[in-house]
Structure formats: structure tokens, C-alpha cells
Design an enzyme around this catalytic site. Structure first.
Site, mmCIF file in Angstrom:
data_model
loop_
_atom_site.group_PDB
_atom_site.id
_atom_site.type_symbol
_atom_site.label_atom_id
_atom_site.label_comp_id
_atom_site.label_asym_id
_atom_site.label_seq_id
_atom_site.Cartn_x
_atom_site.Cartn_y
_atom_site.Cartn_z
ATOM 1 C CG ASP A 195 -2.187 -0.834 1.021
ATOM 2 O OD1 ASP A 195 -2.235 -1.604 0.041
ATOM 3 O OD2 ASP A 195 -3.096 -0.775 1.874
ATOM 4 C CB CYS B 63 -3.226 -6.948 -1.345
ATOM 5 S SG CYS B 63 -2.269 -8.060 -0.334
ATOM 6 N NE ARG C 219 0.428 -9.005 -1.076
ATOM 7 C CZ ARG C 219 1.409 -8.429 -0.370
ATOM 8 N NH1 ARG C 219 2.498 -9.132 -0.094
ATOM 9 N NH2 ARG C 219 1.300 -7.197 0.053
ATOM 10 C CG HIS D 70 -2.262 -3.437 4.439
ATOM 11 N ND1 HIS D 70 -3.262 -3.633 5.363
ATOM 12 C CD2 HIS D 70 -2.776 -3.818 3.243
ATOM 13 C CE1 HIS D 70 -4.334 -4.113 4.756
ATOM 14 N NE2 HIS D 70 -4.070 -4.230 3.468
ATOM 15 C CG ASP E 275 0.553 -4.245 -2.332
ATOM 16 O OD1 ASP E 275 0.678 -3.014 -2.147
ATOM 17 O OD2 ASP E 275 -0.161 -4.965 -1.611
#
Length: 597
Positions: A83, A120, A124, A272, A378
């Protein structure tokens, strides 16, 4: 007749933001997905000398080449923060001191047009597989499983292989420390996807062993649950950025003891929500954000121009109408917002300290020069919680607090771009990328900015090339989707990425395609908008009505990609976090409690 793929590529390391261009030609025209991706694999194989692909599931296919090149192959460290906005670190214009990360940029490469997947879990999945999120099975968060869809099943699909599986087959020691969030609750953990060693949190953002929110979480050591307060994790009270780095260093030492090159995936929780940081670090930033988001945003943008990231004629993205006017806030409200951002800045500062400690260890053990380090975020800064943010408990940033910086500060974090996490405008998908490898990147290129567009899907082809591994056609009896990206290795010596197709996005019905300098983007249930990003990188001047043929060609290309890539038709009812409520412009249903501006 306009055909997608006949656009222009930005030359690496161009002297100004406007760059230089050259035609791609016929080879870049849109093909049906599998055929196009197969050509990408052939391209990478030609560069590495790996003709064809190995049958996966065993290390024997690449053992001969691995033995012959073991001494030269680099170690790899992939660092992912959570974030963080495009402009937060110093080397991308931020006021937050990040000297260790900036040192990597100064003696490495900065990619100024690199992209993530807007959220997120999708990021990933894409980072670890070299595929777009839906191809990898994770088109949304782990908790969002769309019935009947194999593209949004909350966990990595068997049609994908991970960096760890590919590098492990070439003799690498593979490890992860940090956040996983791509299927552990659904039976897919890193210990099942090629990581020999792992110390992870499955989903919950963990900062302290005694934190209130998510305090019932466990760490998973090689799949085994361990309480947060267990001495097995650490001998003393810990902060997660330090803990993850401690375990990363431990895994590196294990690899060295086995005399193997290593691939370490270091995945931080910070910054985050609920954002936390040690109080002594938070105190350093208290009061530094009382100027407000608009003045600080202008200052960041000025620094970005001074650094050469943007041309002097570039304009800031349009300020959203639904954010607050700093000058109309009371003093107590200003101090509340200042405290929020102080915690956020502190969390990034502690990531930088952790990166510095990792680099110091690499230097001490003699592996620094031959370690490829990649640093990225991310998604864009997070506007969730709206302009009010969330600020509860105390002390701010401590284990009993809950801090979400919200949409006002996310506008600052994503300077100069529009929108936030969730969205496919630049503010949602643009990430800083830093690549550092003293032995593999020519010293004359230190500090160079790479202005050619890149994407998470390019990490797998890069790893395949530098490790000498072979990307498989099948693995454990499953047919594997060919890689979607192109290697970044040519940029290490001043050449262009050899991309054969546009870049694509979809998240929650928000969608985009980038083909050279052109980007087509739309929000859920909204019409397409067209931007020429070289002259207009902040997406201010919509050219869709002036170029309908280009819009139609790019939209058709996106439709074909979506059809070939397991992308389901989105409906907001799939998102359990909305609770049936209307999604606001910051991505969630949180209402604003006061009049905007």
C-alpha cells in the site's frame, strides 16, 4: 486501419520524459492469447540459450546448465511493500527519508513507468507467476471467490508456477519472509509452491506481537502455526519489518551454508492498515504534515520534476472534488491528520532501515555484488476509509491503535497521479521499481531512469534469464500457461524490453490496456477513456472522442485478452466488504462525514 500493437515503445533511459520512439512493427500485433504468450517464451529462451522448455516437477531438466553456471548466477531478493504510493520514497520525490532505498536507486536503475495489479492479492499472484492475476487464479483478494470462475478462486491455480518453483528447479535455495495472502486459508501456502523455507503471515497485517486488531493471527513457519508471542519467532519484543528481515537474513545464511544461490521474497506488511510503527520513529514525523496535503503534493511534484521523473511541462492530475480543503479544517482536525501521516511515514522509514540492514548483511557476507535486488509496491496509495480516514486507540501507531490514512493523504502518496488502490488509473497501478545488481548492471548506467513501460509479469522472465532456469510447459502433471511478460535484462545494458503485446489490467470491473504510449482505461460500468501518456502522463486530456478507431481497436484487444485470461464479468455483489452498499470513489463504501472542499 488501426491495429493494436503498431504503437511505439519508449526508449530506455531517454533524456527527458517525452523520450524517443521507434516502431515495434508487425510482430507486436495482437494475437490470440496462448499463441502470443508462446512467442514470449521463445524470445526469452533465445536470449538465455534455453531452447524449448523443461518438463516441470523435477530439477534434472536444468541440472547440467545449473552446474556449469552456478558460480556466475546471481542471488535474487524481491522486496515488496504494501500500500505504498508512487511518490513516497525519496528517489521518487517523497519527503520521507529513505536513504537506504535511495542508495539502491543511485547505484542501480529506476523504472519510472512500472506497473502492479492495483490490489494486494492480485499483485502477489502476478509477481510470483509471471502471469496476469486471473491467469494465476487470483483476480481479487483471497477472500473473494467468484462462483464458476477459475480466474478469481482466491488461491494460486495449478496452471501457474511460481518464481520459487522455477528457480528451485535450477538449484536455488528459495525462501519467503513476510506476507503471503494468495491462498493459505484455502490450502495453498508457500511451502506447497516451491519455497523451501517460509515464515509468513497468511493474511492479517501484522506489526507487533501484542497488537489488538488481528492479534489472534499466527505466523506460519514452513506451514506450522506459531503464536505471535512465541520465543520461536524472536527472543524479544519485535516490530514486523525487523522480524521479517531477521528471518530473511537467517534464510540467506542457510542458503550460504548449503553453498547455493538464493531467491528471497521479502514481503513487508508496511504501510498497510492498521498502520503501526514504533513510537520513537513516529515522534520524528509528528508535526511534519501540518502543511496539509495540497502543499505537500505540490512540493513532491516539484521534486519529481527536479529529479527528471517528469517533464517540466507535466501537470498534476485533477484534484478530486470529494476531498477536503485543508484550510477549512480546525486545528484539532489538522493535528489528527498530521498524526495519521506521521505513523504512515514512520512505517516506511522503518522499512528503509530494514532494507539497509539487509544490504549491510549482503555486503558483510560477500554476496552484495552478485545479488539482484528488486524493490516495488503492490498497489497505489490506499484511499479506503475515504477522506476521514480512521484513527482510533492509542498511542497512534501503537499495538492498540487503528490508523488508515484515507483518501486525502492517498492523493499525496500517489503524486502526481489520479485515483488510488483498486483503480486502473495511474494512481492505482503505478509503482516505483528499483533494480540493483552491481555485477549485472553496467556501472555507467547507475542512476539511470528506465522510461519504457514495465509490469509485474516481467519479473518471471527476468528471473528465468538471469538464473538460467527453464520455464516449464507442464509441472506436476498440469499444463502451465506461458509467461505473459518480457525480461527486463536488456535494460541492464541500455537496450529495450522486447515486448510483443500490450499490457492489460482488470480489477473489480476497472480495466485498462497500455500499448506503447497509448492507454485506454475505464472504471466499472463506465465508458473507455483514451490518453497519450508521453505528453499526458497524469491522464488529464481524454482523446476518446477524437480517436474512435483507436479506442475500438484497443477495446477489442482488451476483450480478447479478457476472454483468453479467465477474467469474469464483474458485479459489485461479489465484494463482501461493500456489504451491499454503494462503492464510493475511494474504492470502499465508507461515507464522508463532512462537506468536501
Amino acid at each position: 486501419m488501426l491495429k493494436v500493437g503498431q504503437e511505439l515503445l519508449v526508449e530506455s533511459g531517454a533524456a527527458t520524459h517525452r523520450g524517443h520512439f521507434r516502431p515495434i512493427g508487425k510482430a507486436a500485433r495482437i494475437r490470440r492469447w496462448m499463441g502470443r504468450a508462446a512467442l514470449m517464451v521463445m524470445s526469452v529462451s533465445a536470449v538465455t540459450g534455453n531452447a524449448g522448455s523443461a518438463t516441470a516437477g523435477s530439477a534434472t531438466a536444468s541440472s547440467a546448465s545449473a552446474e556449469s553456471t552456478r558460480a556466475e548466477r546471481p542471488n535474487i531478493v524481491v522486496i515488496l511493500v504494501d500500500d505504498m504510493g508512487y511518490s513516497d520514497i525519496g528517489s521518487f520525490g517523497g519527503e520521507i527519508p529513505t536513504p537506504n532505498i535511495d542508495a539502491l536507486a543511485k547505484t542501480g536503475l529506476r523504472y519510472t513507468q512500472f506497473y502492479n495489479a492495483a490490489r494486494c492479492s492480485p499483485t502477489r499472484a502476478s509477481l510470483l507467476t509471471g502471469l496476469y492475476p486471473h491467469q494465476a487464479g487470483v483476480g481479487h483478494l483471497e477472500s473473494v471467490v467468484i462462483p464458476g470462475s477459475t480466474g478469481s478462486q482466491g488461491k494460486l491455480a495449478n496452471r501457474a508456477v511460481t518464481l520459487a518453483e522455477v528457480a528451485g528447479s535450477a538449484g536455488y535455495y528459495t525462501a519467503i519472509s513476510g506476507k503471503w495472502h494468495i491462498g493459505a486459508s484455502l490450502g495453498v501456502g508457500p511451502w506447497q509452491r516451491g519455497f523451501k523455507r517460509s515464515m509468513v503471515t497468511a493474511i492479517t497485517p501484522v506489526y507487533f506481537p501484542d497488537q489488538q486488531q488481528g492479534g489472534d493471527a499466527k505466523m506460519l513457519i514452513d506451514g506450522r502455526p506459531v503464536p505471535l508471542n512465541s520465543p520461536e519467532l524472536s527472543n524479544g519484543y519485535w516490530y514486523s519489518s525487523d522480524l521479517y528481515t531477521d528471518w530473511g537474513i537467517k534464510f540467506i545464511e542457510e542458503a550460504r551454508s548449503e553453498k547455493k544461490p538464493f531467491l528471497l521474497y521479502l514481503s513487508f506488511t508496511a504501510p498497510h492498515f492498521p498502520i503501526m510503527a514504533p513510537q520513537e520513529t513516529v515522534a520524528k514525523f509528528k508535526g511534519k504534515y501540518l502543511e496539509g496535503w495540497d502543499k505537500l503534493r505540490a512540493a513532491r511534484f516539484a521534486r519529481q520534476k527536479e529529479l527528471g521523473i517528469f517533464h517540466r511541462d507535466t501537470q498534476l492530475s485533477v484534484r478530486p472534488d470529494d476531498l477536503y480543503d485543508w484550510n477549512k479544517l480546525s486545528q484539532s482536525e489538522k493535528e489528527r491528520y498530521d498524526s495519521m501521516m506521521a505513523v504512515y511515514a514512520a512505517s516506511i522509514s522503518r522499512v528503509d532501515t530494514a532494507v539497509g540492514r539487509l544490504v549491510a548483511q549482503l555486503k558483510a557476507d560477500g554476496t552484495y555484488d552478485n545479488t539482484l535486488i528488486l524493490f516495488m509496491s503492490d498497489n497505489g496509495g490506499n484511499g479506503e476509509a475515504g477522506p476521514d480516514g480512521r484513527f482510533h486507540g492509542g498511542p497512534p501507531g501503537g499495538p492498540k491503535s487503528i490508523v488508515w490514512t484515507g483518501a486525502n493523504w492517498a492523493m499525496l502518496q500517489n503524486t502526481p497521479y489520479a485515483k488510488y488502490k483498486h483503480y486502473t488509473e495511474e494512481g492505482g497501478i503505478a509503482t516505483p521499481l528499483i533494480a540493483h545488481w552491481p555485477r549485472g548492471i553496467a556501472a555507467a548506467r547507475n542512476g539511470t531512469m528506465i522510461r519504457q513501460p514495465g509490469h509485474l509479469v516481467d519479473v518471471m522472465p527476468t528471473v528465468v534469464q538471469v538464473t538460467g532456469a527453464k520455464y516449464p510447459q507442464s509441472y506436476n502433471g498440469n499444463r502451465i500457461v506461458p509467461m505473459s511478460g518480457a525480461s527486463l535484462v536488456p535494460t541492464f545494458s541500455g537496450k529495450n524490453i522486447q515486448r510483443r503485446a500490450p499490457l492489460f489490467w482488470e480489477h473489480e470491473g476497472n480495466r485498462a490496456i497500455r500499448d506503447g504510449r497509448w492507454k485506454l482505461v475505464a472504471q466499472f460500468d463506465q465508458p473507455w477513456r483514451l490518453y497519450e501518456l508521453v505528453a499526458d502522463p497524469t491522464e488529464r486530456n481524454d482523446l476518446a472522442s477524437a480517436q474512435p478507431a483507436r479506442v475500438a481497436a484497443m477495446a477489442n484487444a482488451w476483450d480478447r485478452w479478457a476472454s483468453d485470461s479467465y477474467v469474469p464479468a464483474w458485479q459489485d455483489r461479489y465484494d463482501p466488504y461493500l456489504g451491499g452498499n454503494k462503492r464510493e470513489s475511494w474504492g470502499t463504501s465508507d461515507p464522508a462525514r463532512r462537506a468536501p472542499r
